[in-house]
Write a protein that holds these residues in place. Sequence first.
Motif, PDB file in Angstrom:
ATOM      1  N   SER A  29      32.120  23.673  43.089  1.00  0.00           N
ATOM      2  CA  SER A  29      33.115  24.160  44.039  1.00  0.00           C
ATOM      3  C   SER A  29      34.331  23.254  44.131  1.00  0.00           C
ATOM      4  O   SER A  29      35.204  23.476  44.967  1.00  0.00           O
ATOM      5  CB  SER A  29      32.481  24.314  45.427  1.00  0.00           C
ATOM      6  OG  SER A  29      32.029  23.065  45.898  1.00  0.00           O
ATOM      7  N   TYR A  31      37.294  22.974  42.964  1.00  0.00           N
ATOM      8  CA  TYR A  31      38.236  23.746  42.166  1.00  0.00           C
ATOM      9  C   TYR A  31      39.499  22.976  41.831  1.00  0.00           C
ATOM     10  O   TYR A  31      40.185  23.285  40.856  1.00  0.00           O
ATOM     11  CB  TYR A  31      38.609  25.026  42.918  1.00  0.00           C
ATOM     12  CG  TYR A  31      37.419  25.898  43.225  1.00  0.00           C
ATOM     13  CD1 TYR A  31      37.048  26.155  44.541  1.00  0.00           C
ATOM     14  CD2 TYR A  31      36.669  26.469  42.202  1.00  0.00           C
ATOM     15  CE1 TYR A  31      35.954  26.954  44.820  1.00  0.00           C
ATOM     16  CE2 TYR A  31      35.575  27.265  42.481  1.00  0.00           C
ATOM     17  CZ  TYR A  31      35.229  27.504  43.797  1.00  0.00           C
ATOM     18  OH  TYR A  31      34.155  28.302  44.077  1.00  0.00           O
ATOM     19  N   SER A  51      44.396  22.260  39.282  1.00  0.00           N
ATOM     20  CA  SER A  51      43.230  23.129  39.418  1.00  0.00           C
ATOM     21  C   SER A  51      42.360  22.969  38.183  1.00  0.00           C
ATOM     22  O   SER A  51      42.864  22.661  37.095  1.00  0.00           O
ATOM     23  CB  SER A  51      43.662  24.587  39.571  1.00  0.00           C
ATOM     24  OG  SER A  51      44.355  25.022  38.409  1.00  0.00           O
TER      25      SER A  51
END
Length: 122
Positions: A29, A31, A51
């Motif tokens: 998670s 990101y 990202s």
Amino acid sequence: VQLQASGGGLVQAGGSLRLSCAASGRTESSYVRGWFRQAPGKDREFVAAISWSGRSIDYADSVRGRFTISRDIPKNTVLLQMNSLKPEDTAVYYCATGGNTAGLRIGVADYWGQGTLVTVSS
């Protein structure tokens, strides 16, 4: 999630350094990965973020054009190439993970790594 930053050191003005931030643990998670810095007597400030897809990259105005953030997917590592270093870049640099670039830019991070010291001499 554990973040291990490395690559700091002493460099003359105009020189270069490359910081690395290796992530371990459950990073599914995470990101967005990014870098912050804190100079003596100053608040922590955003430096750059990327990202994990690579589609979103953001820089602070103070480093844009001199620093480049990238990621090494197989090594689960984020890199910060710092060129044309200035004495005002002297700080402890921290890596962090977050859910989105906009949030990480304002310091909304899920995990922080330990810092690595960058000293730029004039």
